[in-house]
Design a protein around this motif. Sequence first.
Motif, PDB file in Angstrom:
ATOM      1  N   MET A  92       0.786  -1.259   0.055  1.00 23.70           N
ATOM      2  CA  MET A  92      -0.196   0.003   0.014  1.00 23.70           C
ATOM      3  C   MET A  92       0.878   1.301  -0.007  1.00 23.70           C
TER       4      MET A  92
ATOM      5  N   LEU B 269       0.170   4.331  -2.656  1.00 25.38           N
ATOM      6  CA  LEU B 269      -1.020   4.860  -2.386  1.00 25.38           C
ATOM      7  C   LEU B 269      -1.014   6.032  -1.424  1.00 25.38           C
ATOM      8  N   ARG B 270       0.327   6.222  -0.506  1.00 28.05           N
ATOM      9  CA  ARG B 270       0.335   7.207   0.422  1.00 28.05           C
ATOM     10  C   ARG B 270       0.674   8.617  -0.476  1.00 28.05           C
TER      11      ARG B 270
ATOM     12  N   ARG C 144      -4.646   7.161  -7.332  1.00 26.65           N
ATOM     13  CA  ARG C 144      -4.425   5.820  -7.441  1.00 26.65           C
ATOM     14  C   ARG C 144      -4.975   5.016  -6.154  1.00 26.65           C
ATOM     15  N   ASN C 145      -4.989   5.727  -5.106  1.00 27.04           N
ATOM     16  CA  ASN C 145      -5.626   5.412  -3.814  1.00 27.04           C
ATOM     17  C   ASN C 145      -7.095   5.147  -3.983  1.00 27.04           C
ATOM     18  N   LYS C 146      -7.679   6.240  -4.811  1.00 28.41           N
ATOM     19  CA  LYS C 146      -9.268   6.118  -4.815  1.00 28.41           C
ATOM     20  C   LYS C 146      -9.520   5.010  -5.575  1.00 28.41           C
TER      21      LYS C 146
ATOM     22  N   ALA D   6      -7.917  -0.211   0.254  1.00 26.98           N
ATOM     23  CA  ALA D   6      -6.883  -0.648   0.059  1.00 26.98           C
ATOM     24  C   ALA D   6      -6.188  -1.969   0.736  1.00 26.98           C
TER      25      ALA D   6
ATOM     26  N   GLY E 266      -3.787  -0.090  -7.218  1.00 29.33           N
ATOM     27  CA  GLY E 266      -4.355   1.055  -7.811  1.00 29.33           C
ATOM     28  C   GLY E 266      -4.313   1.216  -9.151  1.00 29.33           C
TER      29      GLY E 266
END
Length: 231
Positions: free
Chosen positions: A107, A110-111, A116-118, A123, A164
Amino acid sequence: MTDAVLNLSDVTFGWAGGAAFSLQVADFRVAKGESVLLLGESGSGKSTLLSLICGTIVPDSGRIEIAGQDITELSASKRDKFRAEQIGVIFQQFNLLPFGTVADNIMLPLRFAPARNKQAGDALAKATELCRALGLPDGVTNIKATALSVGQQQRVAVARALIGRPPLIIADEPTSALDANSQAAFLDLLFAQVHSNETSLLMVSHDPRLGARFDRVIDMQDIAHVERGAA
């Protein structure tokens, strides 16, 4: 070629000094959903080309477009953010966080990549799903990455690149330390996930035996002109 995820045109780059080096790429493209194997021996400029594509170095001239954005027009900080959003990288040495869990490692991109996190949604659930798809054991997300075998760490690195659904995956010699059977199994898993995500794949290697797996096989010397010598 239309609908290119990656498009390099008239790119030049040079290092000065005692170990002078220059690279020129007139035209190189990777289409949406295409898998490309880029072959080249040590010193052929592969690492420099990957650094240019990832935006960690900038060309002296030319355009490098990823998902329609010319990254040469971006500042260093914006290139970093763009890379996190648009490119998943599988490093030769994996570059996993030694004290993080498998979930922490997968993960991590994604931070730095809100879009990409969305896209990833939940996650942790997505990380778990990717681990399962890549043949990792149940409950592995809670284990420290350093507790895994080399082959398992490699699969975690793949999951980190895929989470993502970035449009482009860059793989730098990811099979170089594997025997033939492990290599084939790894590529089966990688391609299954790449096709499932409709992701473009650019893999760099010195091993032409991998070529049958890919849509296209290109030799570095066919797309790049490299010169070395004192400045």
